[in-house]
Design a protein around this motif. Structure first.
Motif, mmCIF file in Angstrom:
data_model
loop_
_atom_site.group_PDB
_atom_site.id
_atom_site.type_symbol
_atom_site.label_atom_id
_atom_site.label_comp_id
_atom_site.label_asym_id
_atom_site.label_seq_id
_atom_site.Cartn_x
_atom_site.Cartn_y
_atom_site.Cartn_z
ATOM 1 N N ILE A 215 1.840 5.560 6.531
ATOM 2 C CA ILE A 215 0.957 6.505 5.842
ATOM 3 C C ILE A 215 1.093 7.851 6.546
ATOM 4 C CG2 ILE A 215 -1.429 7.050 5.213
ATOM 5 C CD1 ILE A 215 -0.138 4.631 3.700
ATOM 6 N N ARG A 216 1.529 8.850 5.808
ATOM 7 C CA ARG A 216 1.765 10.194 6.328
ATOM 8 C C ARG A 216 0.828 11.183 5.657
ATOM 9 N NH1 ARG A 216 4.605 8.316 10.330
ATOM 10 N NH2 ARG A 216 6.553 7.360 9.746
ATOM 11 N N ALA A 217 0.403 12.165 6.414
ATOM 12 C CA ALA A 217 -0.470 13.204 5.844
ATOM 13 C C ALA A 217 0.270 13.912 4.705
ATOM 14 C CB ALA A 217 -0.878 14.199 6.918
ATOM 15 N N LEU A 218 -0.460 14.180 3.631
ATOM 16 C CA LEU A 218 0.107 14.897 2.493
ATOM 17 C C LEU A 218 -0.150 16.381 2.679
ATOM 18 C CD1 LEU A 218 -1.160 12.537 -0.340
ATOM 19 C CD2 LEU A 218 1.140 12.628 0.626
ATOM 20 N N SER B 33 9.753 -3.222 5.093
ATOM 21 C CA SER B 33 9.660 -1.761 5.193
ATOM 22 C C SER B 33 8.990 -1.136 3.973
ATOM 23 C CB SER B 33 11.043 -1.150 5.401
ATOM 24 O OG SER B 33 11.880 -1.455 4.305
ATOM 25 N N ASN B 34 8.910 -1.855 2.861
ATOM 26 C CA ASN B 34 8.274 -1.338 1.650
ATOM 27 C C ASN B 34 6.793 -1.697 1.543
ATOM 28 O OD1 ASN B 34 10.580 -0.095 0.716
ATOM 29 N ND2 ASN B 34 11.263 -1.900 -0.392
ATOM 30 N N ARG B 35 6.237 -2.321 2.573
ATOM 31 C CA ARG B 35 4.830 -2.723 2.511
ATOM 32 C C ARG B 35 3.875 -1.554 2.598
ATOM 33 N NH1 ARG B 35 2.203 -7.298 5.403
ATOM 34 N NH2 ARG B 35 0.788 -6.936 3.715
ATOM 35 N N GLN C 179 8.631 7.826 2.749
ATOM 36 C CA GLN C 179 8.625 7.671 4.205
ATOM 37 C C GLN C 179 7.865 6.409 4.560
ATOM 38 O OE1 GLN C 179 6.661 11.468 5.198
ATOM 39 N NE2 GLN C 179 8.501 11.941 6.373
ATOM 40 N N LEU C 180 8.268 5.783 5.647
ATOM 41 C CA LEU C 180 7.561 4.598 6.129
ATOM 42 C C LEU C 180 6.190 4.994 6.664
ATOM 43 C CD1 LEU C 180 10.411 2.729 8.037
ATOM 44 C CD2 LEU C 180 9.614 2.368 5.698
ATOM 45 N N LEU D 111 0.863 -1.180 0.000
ATOM 46 C CA LEU D 111 0.000 0.000 0.000
ATOM 47 C C LEU D 111 0.898 1.229 0.000
ATOM 48 C CD1 LEU D 111 -2.930 1.201 0.489
ATOM 49 C CD2 LEU D 111 -2.328 1.166 2.902
ATOM 50 N N VAL D 112 0.689 2.102 -0.978
ATOM 51 C CA VAL D 112 1.496 3.309 -1.079
ATOM 52 C C VAL D 112 0.564 4.502 -1.273
ATOM 53 C CG1 VAL D 112 3.356 4.502 -2.304
ATOM 54 C CG2 VAL D 112 3.346 1.990 -2.207
ATOM 55 N N LEU D 113 0.673 5.471 -0.380
ATOM 56 C CA LEU D 113 -0.010 6.746 -0.569
ATOM 57 C C LEU D 113 0.945 7.618 -1.367
ATOM 58 C CD1 LEU D 113 -2.212 8.860 -0.049
ATOM 59 C CD2 LEU D 113 -1.072 9.364 2.132
ATOM 60 N N GLU D 114 0.487 8.088 -2.523
ATOM 61 C CA GLU D 114 1.359 8.886 -3.372
ATOM 62 C C GLU D 114 0.783 10.282 -3.562
ATOM 63 O OE1 GLU D 114 3.456 6.957 -6.611
ATOM 64 O OE2 GLU D 114 2.371 5.104 -6.163
ATOM 65 N N GLY D 115 1.641 11.258 -3.382
ATOM 66 C CA GLY D 115 1.294 12.651 -3.597
ATOM 67 C C GLY D 115 2.451 13.327 -4.296
ATOM 68 N N VAL D 116 2.423 13.269 -5.615
ATOM 69 C CA VAL D 116 3.528 13.827 -6.402
ATOM 70 C C VAL D 116 2.989 14.726 -7.514
ATOM 71 C CG1 VAL D 116 5.160 11.961 -5.909
ATOM 72 C CG2 VAL D 116 3.648 11.758 -7.853
#
Length: 152
Positions: free
Chosen positions: A148-151, A133-135, A145-146, A111-116
């Motif tokens: 889910i972080r707020a964008l 660590s890439n999960r 970043q490891l 699962l990757v949250l992407e904001g680019v």
């Protein structure tokens, strides 16, 4: 060709990049079972969120993957992944935050949250990365970043 109740092969192979550049984005027949598995994962996500899931990027042929700047080992090129948004549920951060708590039952391997580049989406894959660590990661213009972080 319907893969599941709500997802078709056409939906998982649709690519504006392929259309714009005249590239073939037809998966090899041996990749179709993987696309079915991806569609089944998307069905579980749809049911959990109670809202339609929009696939913004699914399967990418090698030529399409190169054209969008994807890595050669991309899960998209192997039929394992989809980039999604779920406007009827919430923004990508809200979607990713909930899905990160339900990965095993939903069959999500990564699962990757992407904001680019001003866009936001959630990448989900049926394949589990070798490195734990890439999960679950967040990728922004500033890097990865490891978790889910707020964008911003």
């Amino acid at each position: 060709m319907k893969l599941t109740q709500h997802f078709s092969l056409a939906e998982l192979t649709n690519s504006t990049t392929a259309q714009r550049l005249g590239l073939d984005n037809t998966p090899a027949s041996e990749l179709v079972p993987r696309l079915v598995r991806t569609a089944e994962m998307l069905e579980r996500i749809r049911a959990e969120l109670g809202a339609p899931v929009t696939v913004t990027s699914g399967y990418r042929s090698p030529a399409v993957n190169r054209a969008v700047g994807g890595v050669t080992s991309s899960d998209h090129a192997q039929g394992h992944a989809a980039d999604i948004v779920v406007p009827g549920f919430g923004n990508p951060y809200t979607v990713a935050k909930l899905l990160s708590q339900l990965m095993a039952p939903l069959g999500i391997g990564q699962l990757v949250l992407e904001g680019v580049k001003g866009k936001q989406w959630v990448h989900v894959s049926t394949r589990t990365p070798d490195k734990i660590s890439n999960r679950v990661i967040t990728i922004t213009d500033a890097g990865a970043q490891l978790g889910i972080r707020a964008l911003s």
